[in-house]
Design an enzyme around this catalytic site. Structure first.
Site, mmCIF file in Angstrom:
data_model
loop_
_atom_site.group_PDB
_atom_site.id
_atom_site.type_symbol
_atom_site.label_atom_id
_atom_site.label_comp_id
_atom_site.label_asym_id
_atom_site.label_seq_id
_atom_site.Cartn_x
_atom_site.Cartn_y
_atom_site.Cartn_z
ATOM 1 N N LYS A 1 22.540 -25.534 -51.122
ATOM 2 C CA LYS A 1 23.571 -25.769 -50.361
ATOM 3 C C LYS A 1 24.212 -25.011 -50.052
ATOM 4 C CE LYS A 1 21.183 -29.549 -49.258
ATOM 5 N NZ LYS A 1 20.136 -29.593 -48.114
ATOM 6 N N ASP B 1 20.608 -23.419 -47.811
ATOM 7 C CA ASP B 1 19.907 -24.281 -46.353
ATOM 8 C C ASP B 1 21.252 -24.568 -46.107
ATOM 9 O OD1 ASP B 1 20.232 -26.781 -45.087
ATOM 10 O OD2 ASP B 1 18.222 -27.825 -46.806
ATOM 11 N N GLU C 1 18.039 -22.092 -44.102
ATOM 12 C CA GLU C 1 16.637 -23.133 -43.671
ATOM 13 C C GLU C 1 18.787 -24.369 -42.689
ATOM 14 O OE1 GLU C 1 15.575 -25.946 -47.032
ATOM 15 O OE2 GLU C 1 15.862 -27.873 -45.889
ATOM 16 N N GLU D 1 13.624 -30.622 -40.192
ATOM 17 C CA GLU D 1 13.668 -31.412 -41.073
ATOM 18 C C GLU D 1 14.228 -32.432 -40.055
ATOM 19 O OE1 GLU D 1 16.220 -30.115 -44.360
ATOM 20 O OE2 GLU D 1 16.658 -32.488 -43.462
ATOM 21 N N ASP E 1 9.054 -33.151 -41.874
ATOM 22 C CA ASP E 1 9.132 -34.247 -42.352
ATOM 23 C C ASP E 1 8.720 -35.875 -41.957
ATOM 24 O OD1 ASP E 1 12.076 -35.335 -43.523
ATOM 25 O OD2 ASP E 1 11.013 -36.551 -42.595
ATOM 26 N N HIS F 1 10.005 -30.567 -45.761
ATOM 27 C CA HIS F 1 11.595 -31.388 -46.521
ATOM 28 C C HIS F 1 11.133 -32.570 -47.076
ATOM 29 C CE1 HIS F 1 14.973 -34.356 -45.359
ATOM 30 N NE2 HIS F 1 15.413 -33.571 -46.245
HETATM 31 MG MG LIG Z 1 17.827 -29.163 -45.701
#
Ligand SMILES: [Mg+2]
Length: 434
Positions: free
Chosen positions: A216, A244, A270, A304, A327, A354
């Protein structure tokens, strides 16, 4: 012959915010939750389905599921037309006003459609991926709501692609059963984790057989550079590291921040910005087209939080993404995801779902495996996200071996939660919350 006699709904929440599991730049304190339903029948198995939320608002999704109950009671799962059924939900003229085909109503629609697929597949004695992969090209095309798609993909073109893939299906089912489907893990990279935990979990991921991990990013810029640097040093040059940002940036900031991370070779960025902003994704992708250390692109991934097949269509038409991230619970369930898989195939863009959350790994593995067998016919540059949280609450949890999802064999959608978990984590009165 059977009849759906009633529908039970549940507000299930897990107190994950206590350990910062799942923390990212936009969602610092998620309590992973499911708005969950059970289709009760008068004979044979029940159908289970859910949509995923991160806490507050799970009750709003539950209310939206309740609004769809009139479409369910009295249906015979042995004769239901799954395409027409899905369209009946999204075409409800009054409920449609709340979207259309986006937001809370669409999350609820996903839960309901997924529950119906769980029920139908259980009655057929097949896992959902196999149920889908055994349909004829014509039957697959009939699952899709083709409204708004014909400028990008027509039913005839879809039929042609599906027929072209048909002769290889049996061979790919055999390979899938032997190998499983490749996964990647986000477990090392939650934003709330300290560096030593990132390093230890990154090394563990490689030892466990994963060839891609994800970190992240998107809060403090210096922290992002430092964390990616230590993760890169931990895994070496040959493991892919995706990053992400969870929608945190505007266009210029996304480009600048990714150029700072470029020396450590991020595989994709992402959700760099708003999931609705097709043109922004196209601009970011163009700006990063030669930014990798080898002169190639830093890829752009999203999906997602993409509301529906229409926005996916535009992302593909605009050349805005390198990776499509479906997703299982956000768009209108299995049916709309079939449409998105067909669109991605048409544009030659790999689908890397995702997952994580509650039960998203359990569900979405079926869609990727169907894609491999009957649509794209390829696993190249395709991986399913894996997060090692909350699987113990499911009756048929995912199994990971050597970094691969093992092909599920139990009938249904792997969606069924254990009754004791539904009771313990019931919000707000279950023992976990009381
Ligand atoms: Mg993500």
């Amino acid at each position: 012959m059977a009849v759906i006699t009633s529908v039970e709904t549940y507000d299930v929440r897990f107190p994950t915010s206590r350990d910062l599991d799942g923390s990212d730049a936009m969602n610092p304190d998620p309590d992973y939750s499911a708005a969950y339903l059970v289709l009760k029948t008068d004979d044979g198995p029940d159908g289970h389905g859910f949509t995923f939320t991160i806490g507050r608002g799970n009750d709003v999704c539950q209310a939206a599921i309740d609004a769809l109950v009139p479409y369910l009671v009295g249906l015979d799962p042995d004769t239901v037309d799954l395409g027409a059924f899905a369209r009946s939900l999204t075409h409800d003229s009054q409920l449609r006003w709340l979207g259309p085909e986006k937001g809370v109503m669409h999350l609820a629609t996903a839960a309901v459609i997924n529950a119906m697929w769980d029920l139908v597949a259980k009655r057929a004695g097949k896992p959902v991926w196999r149920y889908l992969a055994d349909l004829s090209p014509e039957q697959i095309v009939d699952l899709v709501d083709w409204r708004y798609l014909s400028d990008a993909l027509t039913p005839d073109e879809a039929l042609e692609m599906l027929r072209a893939a048909e002769p290889g299906r049996a061979d790919r089912i055999a390979r899938l059963t032997e190998w499983g489907y490749p996964g990647y893990t986000t477990s090392p990279g939650w934003l709330g984790y300290p560096d030593d935990k990132v390093i230890q979990l990154s090394k563990q991921a490689v030892a466990d057989g994963f060839t891609q991990i994800k970190l992240k990013v998107g809060a403090d810029a210096a922290d992002d550079v430092r964390r990616l640097k230590v993760a890169r040093e931990a895994v070496g040059p040959h493991i892919r590291i995706a990053v992400d940002a969870n929608q945190r940036w505007d266009v210029a900031e996304a480009v600048e921040r990714m150029r700072e991370l470029a020396p450590y070779d991020p595989w994709w960025i992402e959700e760099p910005t708003s999931p609705d902003d097709v043109l922004a994704h196209a601009a970011i992708r163009a700006a990063l087209a030669t930014s990798a250390p080898d002169g190639g692109p830093i890829r752009v991934a999203t999906g997602e939080h993409v509301a529906n097949r229409v926005v996916f269509k535009q992302l593909l038409q605009a050349g805005a993404v390198d990776v499509v991230q479906i997703d299982a619970c956000r768009v209108g369930g299995v049916n709309e995801n079939v449409a998105i898989l067909l669109l991605a195939m048409k544009y030659g863009v790999p689908v890397c779902p995702h997952a994580g959350g509650v039960g998203l790994c359990e569900l979405v593995q079926h869609l990727s495996m169907f894609d491999f067998v009957a649509v794209s016919g390829s696993m190249r540059n395709r991986v399913i996200e894996y997060v090692d949280h909350l699987h113990e609450h499911f009756v048929d949890p995912v199994v990971i071996r050597d970094g691969h999802y093992v092909t599920p064999t139990a009938p249904g959608f792997s969606a069924e939660m254990r009754p004791e978990s539904l009771a313990t984590y019931a919000y707000p009165d279950g023992p976990a919350w009381a």
